[in-house]
Each structure stands twice: as C-alpha cells, then as structure tokens.
Scaffold this motif. Sequence first.
Motif, mmCIF file in Angstrom:
data_model
loop_
_atom_site.group_PDB
_atom_site.id
_atom_site.type_symbol
_atom_site.label_atom_id
_atom_site.label_comp_id
_atom_site.label_asym_id
_atom_site.label_seq_id
_atom_site.Cartn_x
_atom_site.Cartn_y
_atom_site.Cartn_z
ATOM 1 N N LYS A 50 0.687 -1.042 -0.213
ATOM 2 C CA LYS A 50 -0.002 0.034 0.057
ATOM 3 C C LYS A 50 0.876 1.439 0.126
ATOM 4 O O LYS A 50 0.256 2.337 -0.568
ATOM 5 N N SER A 51 1.664 1.006 0.576
ATOM 6 C CA SER A 51 2.394 2.331 0.589
ATOM 7 C C SER A 51 3.046 2.775 -0.541
ATOM 8 O O SER A 51 3.364 4.284 -0.839
ATOM 9 N N ASP A 143 -3.205 6.423 6.754
ATOM 10 C CA ASP A 143 -2.560 4.631 6.719
ATOM 11 C C ASP A 143 -3.496 4.255 7.759
ATOM 12 O O ASP A 143 -3.805 5.178 9.003
HETATM 13 MG MG MG Z 1 1.151 -0.343 5.765
#
Ligand code: MG
Length: 643
Positions: A50-51, A143
Amino acid sequence: MTSAPPERSARAMLGSVFGFPGFRPGQAEAVQRLLEGRSVLAVFPTGAGKSLCYQLPALCLSGVTVVISPLIALMKDQIDFLTAKGVAAARYDSTLDADQARSVLDGLRGGRLKLLYISPERLANERFLQHLRSVKISLLAVDEAHCISEWGHNFRPDYLKIADLVRDLGIPRVLALTATADPATAQDIARAFAIAPEDVVRTGFHRPNLELRATAVTPGSRRRTLLDRLASRPRGPAIVYVTLQKTAETVAEYLNRNGFQARAYHAGMENEDRDAVQDAFMASKDMIVVATIAFGMGVDKADIRAVYHYNLPKCVESYAQEIGRAGRDGAPAVCELLVCRQDTVTLENFVLGDTPDEGSIAAVLDEILGGEAQQDISTYDLSNRHDIRPLVVRTLLTYLELAGVLRSVGHVYSSYLVEPLKPSAEFLPLFDPQRQDFLRRVLARLVKRRKYFVIDVDEAAQALEEPRERIVSALDYLHAQGHVTLKTSGVKQRFRVLAPDRDSSALAAELARRFNQRETRDVERVGRMLALAATSGCLTRELAGHFGEEMGDCGHCGPCLGDAPAHPAPLGVRRPKTQALERVAALIGERLPQLGTPRRMAKFLCGISSPATSRLKGHEAFGLFERVPFTMVLELARREMER
Ligand code: MG
Ligand code: ADP
C-alpha cells in the motif's frame, strides 16, 4: 522534474528509484488516479504494498505528501527505506529532540521534504497545524483509514478530525489506506474524504495458501486440542492468539512443559522482554509465540506456518488481520480457530466495560463547561475522577470538539523527570548570579523519586511566582548543556471552551446514546465472529463475503474438507445461587461510593475493572459473576439495588 506525463514518469521511477520491476495488483490504478487529482481508497491486504501508492505520487507531484500513521515503529522503517532510496522523508513526532524537530520543520518550509510522516495525535497541536498551513500539501495519505469509522472495529477518536483538516487546509487529494474494511466501513471512509465509488481500489483478499479451520472446544478440552494440533502438524514458526495476558503465560508454560519451544508475549511485559521474544521469533524456525493482540503489527516474518486462535477474536476484522500474518511467503499455512462459547462472555464484558454511565458523562461536562475558558486536561485524571476508561475519555473529548464545544490547542507537559548528571555545585557557578538564584529555586522544587527527580511545573510556577514557560526553558537549557537528562511526563491536552453555555444535560444524554450505540455494535460484532466460526459453509468464502468479495468454495478449508461445523456447546448459564445472592446483598449493604449505580455494581460483579474500582480489586465479590453474561447481572443489580 521532467516534462514527461506524470504516469510515465511514475512508471519510470518505480524502477529507477524503488528498484521494483513492475506494479503489484492495484498499485497502478491507485497511483494513476491520484496523479489525475482524484482521491482514492485502497483496500489491499497487509504486505500487498500500500505504501508505494503514496510514495510514488509523492515524488511526481510538487509540494509535500503528508502521511498520517498511528505506529511510530512502522514510520521509522518506512523512513529508513525511503532515505536509503535517496528520497527526502522525515517524521515529526514527540520522540524528536529540539534540534531534530527544527531541522524537520526547516526542510518542510524550505520545500525540500517530499514526505512527512506524522501521528494522528499531532493534529491536536495548533502550532503544528500552522506550519502545515504555510506549505503546499499535494497529497494526504491516511494509513489504517478504517480507524475513522466510528462504527468500525478499531475507531480512533483522533481520526475523526482528519476529514476536517483536509477541508481546512485545502488538500487537493487524499489516499486512504486499509487492509480491513467491510463494505460499511469502506463507505464511511469514502464519505469522509469524498472519494467516488469508482475510486475505491480493492485487490483480492483471498489467500489460496491459507487452510482455514475451526474446531469446537470446551474450556476443559482446549489446551489438549491445541497440543494435539501442534504435535500432528509439521513444526514451524507459529502464533497462538489468546485474549487475556494471564492466558498467554499459562498456555506458553503448558506448551513448554510438553516439549515445545513457546514464549508468551503481551502488553503487560517489560519492553525489553517483549523485544527479546520478538527477535527470537524472527530468527527461529520452530518457535511458538503465545500472544495477545499486542503481537503482530510490526512482525514481518514471511514463514509463519500456523496461526491458532486459542480464544475467539473480538471481531471478524481482527480475525482476518491475525490470520493474514500466516504464510506470507506463499507456502501452505494453517489457521485454526478453537471455538468456545465461554469466550463471548469475556469479549462482551470488555465492550461493556467501555461504556460510560450517563452520570459520569454529565459530571465531565459540568466540570468542563463550568471551568475556565482555557483548560489543561489530563485524560488520566478525568478518567480516575469520573470512572471512565482513558481511551473513552479521549473519545468523549473528541466528540465535544466535533460538537463545537471545545477546541484542542495542543499538548502541555504537567511534569518533567529530571536526572542530574553531575552535582549542581559543578554547573551552577557557570551562570550569572541572578540566573543561579533562579535555577536554585527551580531545583529546590525537585522531588526525589527512585532514579529520577520529578518536578510539577504548574505547581512550581505558582510557588515561585514565575511563568511556567520560564521554568520549562530553564530545564531545557540544563538538558541541552548536558547537566541533566530530561523526560516529559504527565501530558495534558490544552483546550479552549468555545460553547460554555451549552445545555449540558441534553448533551450528556446525546453522548450517552452515542456510546450505547457503539456498545450494541461491538456486541453484534462478537456475535458475527461466533457465527462465522460455526459456519457449515466454506469458511474462506464466508470470510471473503464479509469484506464484500464474492468467490466460490475454496475447496481447502475445514468445512470444504468435510470437517463438522464448529458448533460450540451452549453456555450453560445457571441462575446465581442463593449464597451468591446473599453476597450481593451484603455488598450493596456496604454502600461503597464507587459502586453507587447498578451499572457500576454489575461491572464489578462481572470482574470488569474500571478506574474507580481498581482499588477494590481485592474485594471478595469482585468477579463473583465472571462467567455470567453482563446483561443478566445488570438486571439483577437493578433489582437488588432498588429494593
Ligand atoms: Mg502499511
Ligand atoms: P502494506 O502497507 O500494504 O502492508 P507495504 O507498503 O509495507 O505493504 O509493502 C510491503 C512490501 O512490499 C515492502 O517491503 C515493499 O517494499 C514491497 N513492495 C511494494 N510494492 C512493490 C512492488 N511493486 N514490487 C516489489 N515489491 C514491492
């Protein structure tokens, strides 16, 4: 920056900066939409990458990308990773010293920083927000975005403020990230950040290498069942999740006695011991960690071969997250759930322990609304005074902010821990006589406490008739010069009261209703977890369905392989015996002020600790009805107290 279209330069940078051969599923879609100026919600399982979905756009866009992340440890890893790739990234948090903090802010203002990581608590700081206002933010990444959903399984009050911040700062696009969002939670997130339905990017959640199993057990049979499973399967790194700290200890010990290398891990252990367990596990090929949910967030071990749930997880989201730690290397792994009806009582009691009395809420409101226009509030003090758990106090304060009653200004430290590194006679003469005199008076306010001395700055400010800022900067100076070490402690949040005339009883009733709604949902979540565990259909398919993903039967979970559904034996609740009722009557007769309402009485009898009753824990009636459902005990308490 080149004049190539941003999408092309993004793909090029994927290789040149990050060294990755290509995008993983979902990444290209998320990145492209962000570059088009749209806000995106990415729901990918943990470890899916995801990052990168904000790291890459951060480099393509002019301005800074701000990343809100609740875990300092994970932030550090990310920044090390980015720095190694030559990307200007930093975090701004309470662990920085004054010089480091200044250099981060300089980088931000000078436009050198591409990524700035902050924790959600930072948003309570007005001064910090001023810094953010003065720079161009091209993207905000959030996040663990499911924390924003008030009805979600992991609500964090600070998250509620993020959506306001986006509007307030005029941030053009947001990337919300999460690994676990059922359709309702995803909708909450999308609504909060005005994300269009077509900009929700979900990748497959199903992991074909995980063999999901569920087995019904009784409190008496479960240790043996766990041992049998461990013995019958190939040895490999495994996690056994339990609910209570003491269970972690006893089960680890039991496994050790029976020939397995097992260690406990829970939040009640010293940090060093926990780190040692985690390090040993990371390096081991067959170690078992028996852990509460405190274990896992930062654990990135690819070859975990089994995850056992010794106790029922508190909701399907937690279950999904915890089994997601197995088999990251893609090789087969087993996830087995031991299903015991008794566990629902413990889980529900946790939920109920969080719901504050309406009376307590009203008392907090009266105190705040009746107080000064600016107040420094300690969550801890409020929690103790009004018998509301600390996290719930924070939620309450956030609700008040959102209702326009309060505004958070920032944090102040009410006290400092000071450790002298040399006798004061050595450093005092270095100052001019006037400063010396002032420092002497400050140092005289230090109170010895084991290794440290502690100073209450507000108290000192009053006693010395000096501004607290002057005292704080004197301490800071002694620290900077290496004469003492300094640690902050006892943080308070500073608020301005915006609406002192609000009708506090109406507000209290509304807030109580909100907390009660949360309680109902959390109890329902426990029920859904139990229902999933006991399903006769494909466990994998049911789990995926919970998160809105449709699939056929997996063919390799317990039910698919022909296991009987894990129907746990019923609770077998017995009505309290006369003897127990007599003890309740005696307890009521004691008229303990901490147990003045039926709800408090019921919590106490069920063994649910609360700030006010923590000192009564040794009382013989504490936990008398530990195994009786709370609602039944509450009814009983009402009846008996109203006699
Ligand atoms: Mg993450
Ligand atoms: P998540 O936040 O979804 O749990 P991370 O962003 O921490 O996952 O990424 C997990 C790992 O995958 C990291 O080590 C990251 O460097 C790696 N990764 C991410 N994207 C790619 C890619 N396109 N190719 C190869 N590795 C990648």
